[in-house]
Design a protein around this motif. Structure first.
Motif, PDB file in Angstrom:
ATOM      1  N   TYR A 199       0.810  -1.218   0.000  1.00 49.32           N
ATOM      2  CA  TYR A 199       0.000   0.000   0.000  1.00 49.32           C
ATOM      3  C   TYR A 199       0.845   1.270   0.000  1.00 49.32           C
ATOM      4  O   TYR A 199       0.434   2.293  -0.555  1.00 49.32           O
ATOM      5  N   VAL A 200       2.027   1.227   0.603  1.00 49.98           N
ATOM      6  CA  VAL A 200       2.925   2.390   0.529  1.00 49.98           C
ATOM      7  C   VAL A 200       3.317   2.634  -0.933  1.00 49.98           C
ATOM      8  O   VAL A 200       3.282   3.768  -1.419  1.00 49.98           O
ATOM      9  N   LYS A 201       3.660   1.574  -1.633  1.00 55.10           N
ATOM     10  CA  LYS A 201       4.031   1.693  -3.051  1.00 55.10           C
ATOM     11  C   LYS A 201       2.861   2.252  -3.865  1.00 55.10           C
ATOM     12  O   LYS A 201       3.040   3.160  -4.681  1.00 55.10           O
ATOM     13  N   ARG A 202       1.666   1.728  -3.637  1.00 52.04           N
ATOM     14  CA  ARG A 202       0.486   2.204  -4.359  1.00 52.04           C
ATOM     15  C   ARG A 202       0.204   3.681  -4.057  1.00 52.04           C
ATOM     16  O   ARG A 202      -0.127   4.450  -4.956  1.00 52.04           O
ATOM     17  N   THR A 203       0.313   4.052  -2.793  1.00 55.58           N
ATOM     18  CA  THR A 203       0.011   5.427  -2.383  1.00 55.58           C
ATOM     19  C   THR A 203       1.006   6.406  -2.985  1.00 55.58           C
ATOM     20  O   THR A 203       0.640   7.520  -3.368  1.00 55.58           O
ATOM     21  N   ASN A 204       2.259   6.000  -3.089  1.00 60.82           N
ATOM     22  CA  ASN A 204       3.280   6.881  -3.661  1.00 60.82           C
ATOM     23  C   ASN A 204       3.025   7.227  -5.124  1.00 60.82           C
ATOM     24  O   ASN A 204       3.584   8.188  -5.638  1.00 60.82           O
ATOM     25  N   TYR A 205       2.185   6.471  -5.786  1.00 61.53           N
ATOM     26  CA  TYR A 205       1.783   6.800  -7.150  1.00 61.53           C
ATOM     27  C   TYR A 205       1.029   8.141  -7.172  1.00 61.53           C
ATOM     28  O   TYR A 205       1.115   8.896  -8.137  1.00 61.53           O
ATOM     29  N   TYR A 206       0.311   8.440  -6.086  1.00 60.53           N
ATOM     30  CA  TYR A 206      -0.529   9.631  -6.015  1.00 60.53           C
ATOM     31  C   TYR A 206       0.121  10.797  -5.271  1.00 60.53           C
ATOM     32  O   TYR A 206      -0.085  11.949  -5.623  1.00 60.53           O
ATOM     33  N   MET A 207       0.850  10.469  -4.221  1.00 63.88           N
ATOM     34  CA  MET A 207       1.393  11.504  -3.341  1.00 63.88           C
ATOM     35  C   MET A 207       2.591  10.922  -2.594  1.00 63.88           C
ATOM     36  O   MET A 207       2.570   9.747  -2.242  1.00 63.88           O
ATOM     37  N   PRO A 208       3.611  11.738  -2.338  1.00 68.89           N
ATOM     38  CA  PRO A 208       4.744  11.217  -1.560  1.00 68.89           C
ATOM     39  C   PRO A 208       4.275  10.711  -0.186  1.00 68.89           C
ATOM     40  O   PRO A 208       3.583  11.421   0.542  1.00 68.89           O
ATOM     41  N   PHE A 209       4.645   9.472   0.122  1.00 70.60           N
ATOM     42  CA  PHE A 209       4.229   8.832   1.364  1.00 70.60           C
ATOM     43  C   PHE A 209       5.390   7.995   1.876  1.00 70.60           C
ATOM     44  O   PHE A 209       6.036   7.284   1.119  1.00 70.60           O
ATOM     45  N   ASP A 210       5.638   8.074   3.177  1.00 72.49           N
ATOM     46  CA  ASP A 210       6.744   7.325   3.758  1.00 72.49           C
ATOM     47  C   ASP A 210       6.378   6.894   5.169  1.00 72.49           C
ATOM     48  O   ASP A 210       5.527   7.502   5.817  1.00 72.49           O
ATOM     49  N   ILE A 211       7.040   5.849   5.630  1.00 72.76           N
ATOM     50  CA  ILE A 211       6.920   5.420   7.024  1.00 72.76           C
ATOM     51  C   ILE A 211       8.264   5.637   7.693  1.00 72.76           C
ATOM     52  O   ILE A 211       9.290   5.223   7.170  1.00 72.76           O
ATOM     53  N   ARG A 212       8.232   6.292   8.835  1.00 73.73           N
ATOM     54  CA  ARG A 212       9.453   6.480   9.625  1.00 73.73           C
ATOM     55  C   ARG A 212       9.353   5.599  10.859  1.00 73.73           C
ATOM     56  O   ARG A 212       8.422   5.709  11.651  1.00 73.73           O
ATOM     57  N   TYR A 213      10.322   4.707  10.981  1.00 74.19           N
ATOM     58  CA  TYR A 213      10.381   3.798  12.113  1.00 74.19           C
ATOM     59  C   TYR A 213      11.305   4.388  13.170  1.00 74.19           C
ATOM     60  O   TYR A 213      12.496   4.549  12.942  1.00 74.19           O
ATOM     61  N   ILE A 214      10.742   4.716  14.326  1.00 74.24           N
ATOM     62  CA  ILE A 214      11.520   5.210  15.458  1.00 74.24           C
ATOM     63  C   ILE A 214      11.967   3.970  16.245  1.00 74.24           C
ATOM     64  O   ILE A 214      11.159   3.082  16.508  1.00 74.24           O
ATOM     65  N   PRO A 215      13.249   3.892  16.616  1.00 72.46           N
ATOM     66  CA  PRO A 215      13.722   2.689  17.325  1.00 72.46           C
ATOM     67  C   PRO A 215      12.976   2.455  18.641  1.00 72.46           C
ATOM     68  O   PRO A 215      12.607   3.406  19.339  1.00 72.46           O
ATOM     69  N   ASP A 216      12.762   1.178  18.945  1.00 76.17           N
ATOM     70  CA  ASP A 216      12.153   0.799  20.220  1.00 76.17           C
ATOM     71  C   ASP A 216      12.993   1.318  21.369  1.00 76.17           C
ATOM     72  O   ASP A 216      14.221   1.382  21.284  1.00 76.17           O
ATOM     73  N   ILE A 217      12.341   1.649  22.458  1.00 81.48           N
ATOM     74  CA  ILE A 217      13.041   2.034  23.680  1.00 81.48           C
ATOM     75  C   ILE A 217      13.493   0.753  24.375  1.00 81.48           C
ATOM     76  O   ILE A 217      12.733  -0.206  24.487  1.00 81.48           O
ATOM     77  N   LYS A 218      14.726   0.742  24.819  1.00 83.53           N
ATOM     78  CA  LYS A 218      15.288  -0.434  25.501  1.00 83.53           C
ATOM     79  C   LYS A 218      14.957  -0.389  26.994  1.00 83.53           C
ATOM     80  O   LYS A 218      14.733   0.676  27.559  1.00 83.53           O
ATOM     81  N   SER A 219      14.963  -1.524  27.620  1.00 81.01           N
ATOM     82  CA  SER A 219      14.784  -1.670  29.074  1.00 81.01           C
ATOM     83  C   SER A 219      13.486  -1.044  29.577  1.00 81.01           C
ATOM     84  O   SER A 219      13.472  -0.353  30.593  1.00 81.01           O
ATOM     85  N   THR A 220      12.383  -1.317  28.908  1.00 84.44           N
ATOM     86  CA  THR A 220      11.110  -0.733  29.323  1.00 84.44           C
ATOM     87  C   THR A 220      10.508  -1.432  30.539  1.00 84.44           C
ATOM     88  O   THR A 220       9.635  -0.871  31.195  1.00 84.44           O
ATOM     89  N   LYS A 221      10.977  -2.633  30.858  1.00 84.00           N
ATOM     90  CA  LYS A 221      10.421  -3.358  32.003  1.00 84.00           C
ATOM     91  C   LYS A 221      10.634  -2.596  33.307  1.00 84.00           C
ATOM     92  O   LYS A 221       9.825  -2.704  34.228  1.00 84.00           O
ATOM     93  N   ALA A 222      11.699  -1.824  33.375  1.00 79.41           N
ATOM     94  CA  ALA A 222      11.994  -1.063  34.585  1.00 79.41           C
ATOM     95  C   ALA A 222      11.302   0.303  34.595  1.00 79.41           C
ATOM     96  O   ALA A 222      11.417   1.049  35.557  1.00 79.41           O
ATOM     97  N   MET A 223      10.579   0.631  33.530  1.00 83.69           N
ATOM     98  CA  MET A 223       9.924   1.940  33.421  1.00 83.69           C
ATOM     99  C   MET A 223       8.444   1.855  33.751  1.00 83.69           C
ATOM    100  O   MET A 223       7.798   0.853  33.470  1.00 83.69           O
ATOM    101  N   THR A 224       7.935   2.950  34.289  1.00 86.04           N
ATOM    102  CA  THR A 224       6.489   3.041  34.447  1.00 86.04           C
ATOM    103  C   THR A 224       5.884   3.318  33.070  1.00 86.04           C
ATOM    104  O   THR A 224       6.593   3.723  32.134  1.00 86.04           O
ATOM    105  N   GLU A 225       4.588   3.121  32.949  1.00 88.49           N
ATOM    106  CA  GLU A 225       3.905   3.428  31.691  1.00 88.49           C
ATOM    107  C   GLU A 225       4.089   4.899  31.326  1.00 88.49           C
ATOM    108  O   GLU A 225       4.325   5.233  30.166  1.00 88.49           O
TER     109      GLU A 225
END
Length: 157
Positions: free
Chosen positions: A23-49
């Motif tokens: 769907y990203v490829k299809r959408t780019n036919y009409y308008m520039p579209f991209d997905i930006r992946y932000i890296p996961d946060i490490k050691s979340t078990k020790a963090m509060t929500e």
């Protein structure tokens, strides 16, 4: 205008990633579209929500540039039909000069800072979906919006 979907972490399910890429490829036919992946946060078990939401929020906010319009994909956002979403994209294409950035939050949602910075909130459904499935649903709906705006036969009422 460019549309960007910003998410935390990579998509782990191969079948979902294949659908997203399609769907990203299809959408780019009409308008520039991209997905930006932000890296996961490490050691979340020790963090509060709240701390995890705060850290994720900082990463998202640091990835924004001046002039970006930020839209949170949030359960408390406005619900739209596919045609209403197409109209929304059409209106934004006239008023947004740079990027229209949609964000899928982490497992606990968004930090207060994200809500403060947000220009809009949209809900894909009252149902709860996995964050990875939301990615696929959103890119499909963006493609659908493009075909609606062009009067193409993909969408049926």
């Amino acid at each position: 205008m460019k549309i960007e979907l910003m998410v935390i972490g990579k998509t782990s399910a191969r079948y979902l990633q294949e659908g997203i890429d399609n769907y990203v490829k299809r959408t780019n036919y009409y308008m520039p579209f991209d997905i930006r992946y932000i890296p996961d946060i490490k050691s979340t078990k020790a963090m509060t929500e709240e701390k995890q939401k705060e850290k994720e929020g900082e990463l998202f906010l640091n990835a924004l540039t001046p002039g970006d319009v930020l839209v949170l994909l949030d359960e408390r956002g406005k619900e739209m039909t596919s045609r209403e979403f197409a109209s929304y994209i059409d209106r934004k294409s006239v008023t947004v000069s740079k990027r229209l950035v949609f964000v899928v939050g982490g497992p606990y949602g968004f930090s207060p800072a994200m809500y403060e910075r947000a220009d809009d909130k949209i809900s894909l459904s009252k149902m709860t979906f996995s964050h990875e499935m939301v990615r696929l649903f959103f890119v499909e709906q963006t493609y659908r919006a493009m075909t609606i705006l062009r009067g193409e036969p993909y969408h049926h009422d």
